[in-house]
Design a protein around this motif. Structure first.
Motif, PDB file in Angstrom:
ATOM      1  N   GLY A 151     -37.149  23.778 -32.108  1.00  0.00           N
ATOM      2  CA  GLY A 151     -36.490  24.406 -33.244  1.00  0.00           C
ATOM      3  C   GLY A 151     -35.836  25.740 -32.964  1.00  0.00           C
ATOM      4  O   GLY A 151     -35.196  26.313 -33.848  1.00  0.00           O
ATOM      5  N   GLY A 152     -35.986  26.251 -31.755  1.00  0.00           N
ATOM      6  CA  GLY A 152     -35.350  27.513 -31.431  1.00  0.00           C
ATOM      7  C   GLY A 152     -33.846  27.346 -31.271  1.00  0.00           C
ATOM      8  O   GLY A 152     -33.313  26.239 -31.285  1.00  0.00           O
ATOM      9  N   GLY A 153     -33.166  28.479 -31.124  1.00  0.00           N
ATOM     10  CA  GLY A 153     -31.722  28.437 -30.932  1.00  0.00           C
ATOM     11  C   GLY A 153     -31.087  29.775 -31.201  1.00  0.00           C
ATOM     12  O   GLY A 153     -31.768  30.798 -31.306  1.00  0.00           O
ATOM     13  N   LEU A 154     -29.772  29.750 -31.324  1.00  0.00           N
ATOM     14  CA  LEU A 154     -28.981  30.941 -31.607  1.00  0.00           C
ATOM     15  C   LEU A 154     -28.622  30.958 -33.089  1.00  0.00           C
ATOM     16  O   LEU A 154     -28.126  29.958 -33.622  1.00  0.00           O
ATOM     17  N   VAL A 155     -28.874  32.082 -33.738  1.00  0.00           N
ATOM     18  CA  VAL A 155     -28.579  32.205 -35.160  1.00  0.00           C
ATOM     19  C   VAL A 155     -28.050  33.602 -35.431  1.00  0.00           C
ATOM     20  O   VAL A 155     -28.400  34.563 -34.727  1.00  0.00           O
ATOM     21  N   GLN A 156     -27.208  33.717 -36.431  1.00  0.00           N
ATOM     22  CA  GLN A 156     -26.665  35.020 -36.797  1.00  0.00           C
ATOM     23  C   GLN A 156     -27.682  35.814 -37.598  1.00  0.00           C
ATOM     24  O   GLN A 156     -28.561  35.237 -38.250  1.00  0.00           O
ATOM     25  N   PRO A 157     -27.577  37.134 -37.556  1.00  0.00           N
ATOM     26  CA  PRO A 157     -28.470  37.960 -38.391  1.00  0.00           C
ATOM     27  C   PRO A 157     -28.399  37.529 -39.853  1.00  0.00           C
ATOM     28  O   PRO A 157     -27.313  37.244 -40.372  1.00  0.00           O
ATOM     29  N   SER A 182     -34.171  35.459 -43.036  1.00  0.00           N
ATOM     30  CA  SER A 182     -33.651  36.833 -42.917  1.00  0.00           C
ATOM     31  C   SER A 182     -33.845  37.366 -41.497  1.00  0.00           C
ATOM     32  O   SER A 182     -34.339  38.485 -41.293  1.00  0.00           O
ATOM     33  N   LEU A 183     -33.462  36.577 -40.536  1.00  0.00           N
ATOM     34  CA  LEU A 183     -33.691  36.938 -39.136  1.00  0.00           C
ATOM     35  C   LEU A 183     -32.902  38.174 -38.731  1.00  0.00           C
ATOM     36  O   LEU A 183     -31.769  38.401 -39.211  1.00  0.00           O
ATOM     37  N   LYS A 184     -33.510  38.956 -37.854  1.00  0.00           N
ATOM     38  CA  LYS A 184     -32.923  40.201 -37.361  1.00  0.00           C
ATOM     39  C   LYS A 184     -32.790  40.130 -35.846  1.00  0.00           C
ATOM     40  O   LYS A 184     -33.534  39.392 -35.183  1.00  0.00           O
ATOM     41  N   PRO A 185     -31.884  40.898 -35.261  1.00  0.00           N
ATOM     42  CA  PRO A 185     -31.758  40.895 -33.799  1.00  0.00           C
ATOM     43  C   PRO A 185     -33.081  41.196 -33.095  1.00  0.00           C
ATOM     44  O   PRO A 185     -33.343  40.652 -32.017  1.00  0.00           O
ATOM     45  N   GLU A 186     -33.912  42.015 -33.692  1.00  0.00           N
ATOM     46  CA  GLU A 186     -35.190  42.355 -33.062  1.00  0.00           C
ATOM     47  C   GLU A 186     -36.196  41.207 -33.095  1.00  0.00           C
ATOM     48  O   GLU A 186     -37.272  41.311 -32.499  1.00  0.00           O
ATOM     49  N   VAL A 204     -35.597  31.973 -29.246  1.00  0.00           N
ATOM     50  CA  VAL A 204     -34.907  32.319 -30.483  1.00  0.00           C
ATOM     51  C   VAL A 204     -34.026  33.529 -30.191  1.00  0.00           C
ATOM     52  O   VAL A 204     -34.523  34.565 -29.726  1.00  0.00           O
ATOM     53  N   THR A 205     -32.740  33.394 -30.449  1.00  0.00           N
ATOM     54  CA  THR A 205     -31.797  34.482 -30.236  1.00  0.00           C
ATOM     55  C   THR A 205     -31.069  34.759 -31.535  1.00  0.00           C
ATOM     56  O   THR A 205     -30.456  33.849 -32.113  1.00  0.00           O
ATOM     57  N   VAL A 206     -31.157  36.000 -31.994  1.00  0.00           N
ATOM     58  CA  VAL A 206     -30.493  36.405 -33.226  1.00  0.00           C
ATOM     59  C   VAL A 206     -29.380  37.372 -32.851  1.00  0.00           C
ATOM     60  O   VAL A 206     -29.631  38.496 -32.402  1.00  0.00           O
ATOM     61  N   SER A 207     -28.158  36.920 -33.011  1.00  0.00           N
ATOM     62  CA  SER A 207     -27.023  37.722 -32.570  1.00  0.00           C
ATOM     63  C   SER A 207     -25.764  37.271 -33.286  1.00  0.00           C
ATOM     64  O   SER A 207     -25.603  36.094 -33.608  1.00  0.00           O
ATOM     65  N   SER A 208     -24.874  38.225 -33.515  1.00  0.00           N
ATOM     66  CA  SER A 208     -23.583  37.886 -34.108  1.00  0.00           C
ATOM     67  C   SER A 208     -22.553  37.637 -33.021  1.00  0.00           C
ATOM     68  O   SER A 208     -21.397  37.340 -33.316  1.00  0.00           O
TER      69      SER A 208
END
Length: 112
Positions: free
Chosen positions: A8-14, A84-88, A108-112
């Motif tokens: 279920g992990g992946g890249l998602v925007q803040p 409400s994921l954050k980059p941190e 899990v990567t949270v990045s725009s």
């Protein structure tokens, strides 16, 4: 023995959401506590959330109100709903059957 497999992990925007799953090879009912941990680059592994066999939950202060840990009725899968994921929040997330059983982790990567 038990094998734990995260997904279920992946890249998602803040501000986005992800749901992590931890599938066990057998029933997790025999474990008093299941948990999710995370480890960011250059940092120590830290506890994110735990759930007991009785359904009691506990969260790291930084994720309270945003993350929810739950298990399914069959007691073979533990979930971590992350909103409400954050980059941190970026890290490798690991499932744990207390004390000694670990999954391989999911990024899990949270990045725009």
């Amino acid at each position: 023995q038990v094998q734990l497999v995260e997904s279920g992990g992946g890249l998602v925007q803040p501000g986005g959401s992800l749901r992590l799953s931890c599938a066990a090879s057998g029933s997790i009912s025999r474990f008093h506590t299941m948990g999710w941990y995370r480890q960011a680059p250059g940092k120590q592994r830290e506890l994110v959330a735990t759930i007991t066999s009785g359904g009691n939950t506990n969260y790291h202060d930084s994720v309270k109100g945003r993350f929810t840990i739950a298990s399914d009725n069959a007691k073979t899968t533990v979930y971590l709903q992350m909103n409400s994921l954050k980059p941190e929040d970026t890290a490798v997330y690991y499932c744990n059957a207390f004390p000694n059983f670990w999954g391989q982790g999911t990024q899990v990567t949270v990045s725009s």
